[in-house]
Structure formats: C-alpha cells, structure tokens
Design an enzyme around this catalytic site. Sequence first.
Site, PDB file in Angstrom:
ATOM      1  N   GLY A 288       9.918  -3.934   5.467  1.00 43.61           N
ATOM      2  CA  GLY A 288       9.655  -2.624   4.876  1.00 43.61           C
ATOM      3  C   GLY A 288       9.199  -1.622   5.908  1.00 43.61           C
ATOM      4  N   LYS A 405      -1.773   5.222  -5.916  1.00 48.46           N
ATOM      5  CA  LYS A 405      -1.329   5.120  -7.310  1.00 48.46           C
ATOM      6  C   LYS A 405      -2.156   4.109  -8.094  1.00 48.46           C
ATOM      7  CE  LYS A 405       3.396   6.600  -6.354  1.00 48.46           C
ATOM      8  NZ  LYS A 405       3.069   7.133  -5.012  1.00 48.46           N
ATOM      9  N   VAL A 443       3.831   7.705   2.851  1.00 49.68           N
ATOM     10  CA  VAL A 443       4.140   7.779   4.273  1.00 49.68           C
ATOM     11  C   VAL A 443       5.490   8.462   4.434  1.00 49.68           C
ATOM     12  CG1 VAL A 443       2.732   5.893   5.117  1.00 49.68           C
ATOM     13  CG2 VAL A 443       4.959   5.402   4.161  1.00 49.68           C
TER      14      VAL A 443
END
Length: 610
Positions: A288, A405, A443
Amino acid sequence: MSRVLRRAAVLIAFATVAAGAFLGAYLLRFGGPPAAVHREAMWALAACAVAIKLVVFSWRRLDRGLSRPIGFHDLLAIAAATTWSTLGLTFADAVLLPGVNAPRGVLLIDWGTTLLAFGLLRAAPRAVRDWRRRLRREQGRRVLIVGANDEGEALLRSLSLDRRHAYRAVGFVDPDPSHRGQRIGGVSVVGAPEEIPWLAASLGVEEVLVTGSLPGRVVRRVMADAEPIGVPVRVLPTHAQLLGGTVSVGPRDVSIEDLLRRDPVRIDGAAIAHQIAGKTVLVTGSSGSIGSEICRQLLKHGPARLVALDRAETAQFFLEQELQRVGGDSVEVVLGDTTDPARIDAVFAEHQPDVVFHAAAYKHVPLMERHPGEAVKNIVAATANVADAAERHGAESFVMVSTDKAVRPTSVMGACKQLAERYVQAKSVGSACRYVTVRFGNVLDSAGSVIPIFRQQILAGGPVTVTHPEINRYFMMIPEAAQLVIQAGAMGRGGEVFVLDMGEPVRILDLARDMIRLSGLVEGEDIEIRITGLRPGEKLYEELYHESERHKPTAHEKILAADAQPEPLVTVLNSINRLSLAVDRSDGDVLAELDVIVPRFDSGLMSRAA
C-alpha cells in the site's frame, strides 16, 4: 591550445603575478623605487620569490582549475599557499642568501600583495564570464525569486549558469520581513509575497520562480496573487528531490504537491535507530501507499531484516525489486493475508520480528458501506490477528496505523478502525509488547486519496466531482506520514494513541479548482465542477480526537498524544466476538452490532429499512 601550451601559459602568468607582487611590496615599503643600495637585493630576492611561489602554488594545486568559480575554500587555499611562500622566502633570505638581508617589512607586505594578486587572478575568469552573461541577459526574461534563503541563492546561481534559457533576476521576495533590503548575489530582497502584484508591475516581472523549501501556504499565496496579473509561477525542486535523482534541476510548473507542502519533518534519528537498527521489522500492508513508504524509510535506519507482508502478488513482486536494490538480502517480501490467523502465525514463527508496523487495511469508505462484513474481517479481525501474534511471539513493539475516520465515525470503515484502536489499547495493559496506535488524516496521492481521481477526471475532460461545497479534509505527504509513524513508534511506551499534526484542513472544492488551474484549464469554460452530494458514510469534515480524549504535546512538535483510558480487554474481545458471529449471518446483523458497539456510530439502518 594544447595541454602543454596551456600549462606553460598558466606558469608564465603565475610567475608574472608573483614577480609583480614582490616588486610591488618593495615599492610600497619605500614609497617608490628603492635606493640603489637595495636594488641588488630586490632583484636577487625577486627571482627567489618567483621560484618559491611557483613551487608552493603548484604543490597546493592552485595552478589548476582556473576556469572554475572561486569560492571561500579557494581563498583559504590561496592564503595558506601565500603563508608557506612567505615562510620559505624568509628562510631563503636568512640562510641561503645571508648577504642580501631584505627589510622585514617587504616580506610582510609581499604576503598581502601576493594574496591579493593571486585572488584577483583566480577571480578574473569568473568576472569576465559574469560580465559577458550580463550583457547577454540584459534582454532575458525578468523574474522574481520567492525565497531569500540558501535555495534561493542556489537558484540565482543556476540561472546565471543556464545557457539554454535567458533569465534575469530582478529581485527576491521573502515572507520574513527581516530579509527586506538585504542583497543576495547582487540582487536585492525587494518585498514580501503579498506584494508580488505591485512588484511585478513596477519591475516588469515576466515570471515568478519559487524555491522548493517554502511551505505550501506561501506557494498558494503566490499563485493566488500572480494569477490575476497573468504572471506564470514555477518551482525549483528541493535539495532532497535533487539528491534523490527523481527530478530535473531546472524550474518546473507548480504542482498540487507544492500547494499542500508543509515544513520539513524533524526526525530523532538516534531514537529510531535504537528501535530499528539491527532488528527484524515486519510491515503488513507493505504494497500500500503508506506500507511501502514505511518500508523505504525503515531501510535508511539499518534493520537486520525487513519483512514486507501483503496479499497483493503483483504489487509485492515490484516492491521486492525496488527494496532489494537498496536493502539486498536483508529484505524478505512475503505473501500472506492478515485475515488468516494460521498464515500470520507461521510468518511470525519463521521470522520472529522485534518490531511490527501494521498498515494493512481497507480504505475506501463507499465500498465498505456496501460490504460491512469484509470491513470487519479486514480491519478488526486482521488487527487482532497481527496484534495477538506479536505478543505470542515476543515482539518488542506493535504500531497500528489508524485514521481520523475512527473519531466519531459515520462510516463502517471508521467504526471498524475505532474498534481496532480500542483492541490495541486494551492489549497494551500488562503486556511486555509495547502497543501503540498512530492516527492521522489523508495522505496526498495515496491509493485512497481524491487527488488521483481528480487527475483522471481532468484528463477525461470532466466533470470533476465534489460531494459537497463545504467538505474539507486534512492532508499530508506520504513520506512525511511514514516518517512520523516510525518516529511515533520509537517514542511509544505502550498504550498511547499518537495523533499526527495535520496542519489546517483543506476545502476539497478549492483543491479541485487548484488542480484545474494547474492543468491550464478554466473552470466553467474548459471543464465543469459538479456537486454530487455526500456519499454513504462520508463526513463533511474529519476530526482527530474523540470528545473524551485530551490531546497532550510530546517531545516531537508534530506528534501529539490523545489521552484516553483503555477498556478492559475482555470487554473489547466480547465485542469482536459478537461482530465475528454477525459476519457469518448477514450484513444487516453486522451493522446492528456496530450500532451497539461503537458509540455515536449510526449505520442508518432505519433509513435503509424505510
């Protein structure tokens, strides 16, 4: 001119300058031509001085590189050679030529005249070149340089050496008022960025060049001030980008990264080395955006072995090629799914990691709304699997990458992240493994970021879709986030929830407009922005702290700590077990359990039923 002839010409020039400096010392000492009684000594010592200076200056290699620009270290080298020459001449006068006996004042004056003469000789080629460039660039493109700092000075030098483009710097601007009136390389600091419209008109500025070290807020201000007057803005790469070889040296167009850039991160290398150097480090979610950057950053701190784990085969293949070019045999790329407890246990048993960075997780909010069971497995259960394996196999520390979140969540993803945070905190109580959570916002340019979506929409001709005119988000660069995650992991003692300083939130509508403008398009004429409405689970704005948490400063100015009390582990385990059973039944059961387990989360079951 051949090399031999060129060297002969240099030696003749050096001999002429050496003789002139010595004879000039005699003239200064006596206020004119010396009396006849001193002339024999003057000519004898002049020949000796020329020979000694040629030997010393050649020994110090000052007869080479005359076309190279002279700098401070060159002046120090000339001063050292001049001093050695004076000492040699003094020895020759006292020992080799005892009958000559030159006045001591002559030798001291000769030191100064030699230093001055050879300094001017070395500076002459540069002065001639600069004079020629000035003549050539009088008709060059008039530019303002934003940033009266080392990078601004480097940019000014690069402009003077650029043979392909004719630039003429007419002034510096800098946000620091103390720099006003200073001169850098002969160019004055004429004002602040907010004065660019007036300065551009009064100085005839045709382009604005921005140094790469300035924060995004300054670049945004420059863009906003320059756009109405039609002056283009370009950016110089940072030193880090140049050293990394990822960009060209010349100025380039402003990018969205320049508008969001923040001050460089200060890293405590000693603390990170204490945690990482010589140890085995495991990174989950290594393919990722964040996981792969954590891997890159970790290799700079000398781990004995870096184990990169992810289930994405193709991405892992390319990551392996990249990391092994830097880390060689110390890099081990592993295929595995964090939702598979047996596979995770096998990886821990084989590699025995000392430090674990858990970055694996789903990140797309709308998809998780439609697949809540998969969100529970990939976020909650996977975190529990890796955290349990870390303790079971004696890991020293476990760092979980979380998201803003998780604070007062309105989405399935955020609710699952909050529960994963609570589990990691609960595990820290009484454990020999140091469990730490690092929470931050979006990001820039990550796989889940809005930036790649906007780029694709602009390339397709639009429309650019924004869900709400007032929606805003926090942003930081991927390298900055990875550095701070590693730093926070090194700071943690167990049980902390670290929150990265995200700066000021950015309105997404403004971001879309900036990207359209930077693409050379005009909103409303070339491309449309369409407001589509908030998606399921999407918040208008993000928060970094729960209302029950108090944020406290840490030793690092960009890392804060959320002061929250961990729940009993048995309570969190009971919640996870109930969710796991609900996953086996239906998505509706999963949402119903999340409504109960996660405070303030509302899955909207009533509206769904309606």
